[in-house]
Enzyme design. Structure first.
Site, PDB file in Angstrom:
ATOM      1  N   MET A  85       4.485  25.017  56.730  1.00 52.30           N
ATOM      2  CA  MET A  85       5.358  24.941  57.905  1.00 52.30           C
ATOM      3  C   MET A  85       6.529  24.005  57.596  1.00 52.30           C
ATOM      4  O   MET A  85       7.153  23.464  58.506  1.00 52.30           O
ATOM      5  CB  MET A  85       4.580  24.465  59.129  1.00 52.30           C
ATOM      6  N   ALA A  97       8.718  20.669  56.074  1.00 52.28           N
ATOM      7  CA  ALA A  97       8.585  19.199  55.980  1.00 52.28           C
ATOM      8  C   ALA A  97       7.719  18.882  54.766  1.00 52.28           C
ATOM      9  O   ALA A  97       6.708  18.183  54.856  1.00 52.28           O
ATOM     10  CB  ALA A  97       8.017  18.615  57.270  1.00 52.28           C
ATOM     11  N   HIS A 101       5.911  17.789  51.312  1.00 47.59           N
ATOM     12  CA  HIS A 101       5.588  16.529  50.645  1.00 47.59           C
ATOM     13  C   HIS A 101       4.890  16.858  49.332  1.00 47.59           C
ATOM     14  O   HIS A 101       4.710  18.046  48.996  1.00 47.59           O
ATOM     15  CB  HIS A 101       4.727  15.653  51.556  1.00 47.59           C
ATOM     16  N   GLY A 125       1.931  16.889  48.487  1.00 44.21           N
ATOM     17  CA  GLY A 125       0.741  17.747  48.623  1.00 44.21           C
ATOM     18  C   GLY A 125       1.133  19.217  48.482  1.00 44.21           C
ATOM     19  O   GLY A 125       0.526  19.978  47.714  1.00 44.21           O
ATOM     20  N   HIS A 126       2.194  19.622  49.219  1.00 43.31           N
ATOM     21  CA  HIS A 126       2.671  21.012  49.112  1.00 43.31           C
ATOM     22  C   HIS A 126       3.138  21.316  47.690  1.00 43.31           C
ATOM     23  O   HIS A 126       2.873  22.382  47.149  1.00 43.31           O
ATOM     24  CB  HIS A 126       3.861  21.248  50.054  1.00 43.31           C
ATOM     25  N   LYS A 180      -7.222  19.461  53.065  1.00 48.24           N
ATOM     26  CA  LYS A 180      -7.032  18.545  54.198  1.00 48.24           C
ATOM     27  C   LYS A 180      -7.329  19.289  55.502  1.00 48.24           C
ATOM     28  O   LYS A 180      -7.951  18.761  56.411  1.00 48.24           O
ATOM     29  CB  LYS A 180      -5.615  17.967  54.250  1.00 48.24           C
ATOM     30  N   ASP A 181      -6.889  20.547  55.555  1.00 47.79           N
ATOM     31  CA  ASP A 181      -7.203  21.399  56.709  1.00 47.79           C
ATOM     32  C   ASP A 181      -8.426  22.249  56.330  1.00 47.79           C
ATOM     33  O   ASP A 181      -8.336  23.460  56.177  1.00 47.79           O
ATOM     34  CB  ASP A 181      -5.998  22.280  57.043  1.00 47.79           C
ATOM     35  N   GLN A 211      -9.461  25.016  58.653  1.00 54.13           N
ATOM     36  CA  GLN A 211      -8.486  26.115  58.520  1.00 54.13           C
ATOM     37  C   GLN A 211      -8.789  26.950  57.271  1.00 54.13           C
ATOM     38  O   GLN A 211      -8.751  28.184  57.311  1.00 54.13           O
ATOM     39  CB  GLN A 211      -7.072  25.536  58.448  1.00 54.13           C
ATOM     40  N   ARG A 251       3.150  15.348  59.217  1.00 57.87           N
ATOM     41  CA  ARG A 251       3.206  14.492  60.408  1.00 57.87           C
ATOM     42  C   ARG A 251       3.400  13.019  60.069  1.00 57.87           C
ATOM     43  O   ARG A 251       3.841  12.240  60.918  1.00 57.87           O
ATOM     44  CB  ARG A 251       1.930  14.651  61.238  1.00 57.87           C
TER      45      ARG A 251
END
Ligand code: PAF
Length: 281
Positions: A29, A31, A33, A35-36, A150-151, A154, A188
């Site tokens: 989504m 933003a 960082h 991690g992505h 982390k999710d 999900q 976030r």
């Protein structure tokens, strides 16, 4: 390269597949960082063409203000991705293009797993996630899709989605990326000040404590310890802390032998909702 419509994307992908490319997909989504970027780097190692989607999905937010406040940084995100590798394809559709006329979530039956923890505190969230991931997987038609642990809930829901929708894709789970203090990287976090980010490391510390004492303490005692720790943190509200088997994700009160457990936590830090989890045994 950046593409904005499903039509352009599917033409491009069809052409690449004819040339024998294997497609890796990282849905985000935005933003972005580290991690992505880690997910994209792993995809680059395992596939010959990587697509990163950037789409703030309106149907997975159960609070309007959360959707409004979600950071939108497409230009900076595209730059970060292309610094990592200029060959990565960025897909940034509009909601109307991805969803068509009806921007609404499908109703899925993901079973009891979808009604605990995130499912309990964010009603409708997993229907929204399932709907958009289904649309994105159909648009990109990747061989592999990368999801961060982390999710974790999900990730498990997406594994079910792929079975329900019979999508020919391998879901690749990727370990949680953390900063030097242990805070799980999240878009976030950008909404927290440096001081709040440092306070938020208590989330990681409590997961670590739970991991350390899991073999010798029972689950209610660990829950009590975590609850008490957050009672002493006035800027933070513990939404839930649960320990659950990794296959069912149904919060447990007692341990069953030879079962693999994770601890899951959601905390609101100065108005920003953070989640994290950790393998316990
Ligand atoms: O994890 C996320 O960023 C989102 O839930 C996802 C998978 C991109 C769907 O909008």
């Amino acid at each position: 390269m950046i593409l904005y419509t499903c039509a352009e994307l599917s033409d491009f992908i069809a052409h690449q597949k004819l040339q024998g490319q294997t497609i890796g997909f990282v849905p985000t989504m935005g933003a972005l960082h580290q991690g992505h970027l880690g997910l994209a780097a792993q995809a680059m190692e395992e596939c010959t063409l990587v697509v990163v989607s950037i789409f703030v999905n309106p149907t997975q937010f159960n609070k309007a203000e959360d959707l409004v406040n979600y950071p939108r940084t497409l230009e900076a995100d595209t730059e970060l991705i292309h610094q990592l590798n200029p060959d990565i394809l960025v897909f940034a559709p509009t909601a109307a293009d991805l969803y068509g006329a009806q921007i609404q979530a499908k109703s899925y039956d993901f079973g009891p797993m979808a009604t605990t923890m995130e499912g309990e505190f964010r009603p409708g969230h997993f229907d929204g996630v399932g709907t958009v991931v289904n649309l994105l997987l159909r648009a990109v038609s990747p061989d592999k899709a990368y999801f961060g642990e982390k999710d974790y809930q999900q990730l498990k829901i997406v594994e079910q989605l792929v079975a329900i929708e019979k999508l020919p894709v391998a879901i690749v789970p990727c370990p949680i990326a953390r900063n030097a203090q242990g805070l799980a990287l999240s878009s976030r976090n950008a909404r927290l000040t440096a001081a709040q980010r440092s306070q938020a490391t208590v989330v990681y510390k409590m997961l670590k404590k739970a991991q350390d004492c899991f073999e010798v303490q029972d689950i209610p005692a660990i829950q009590e310890m975590v609850k008490k720790a957050f009672d002493h943190e006035p800027q933070m509200t513990l939404e839930y802390f649960a320990i659950a088997p990794v296959d069912t994700l149904m919060p447990a009160r007692s341990k069953i032998e030879k079962t693999s457990y994770r601890a899951f936590i959601a905390v609101i830090v100065s108005g920003v909702r953070l989640i994290d989890n950790m393998q316990l045994n």
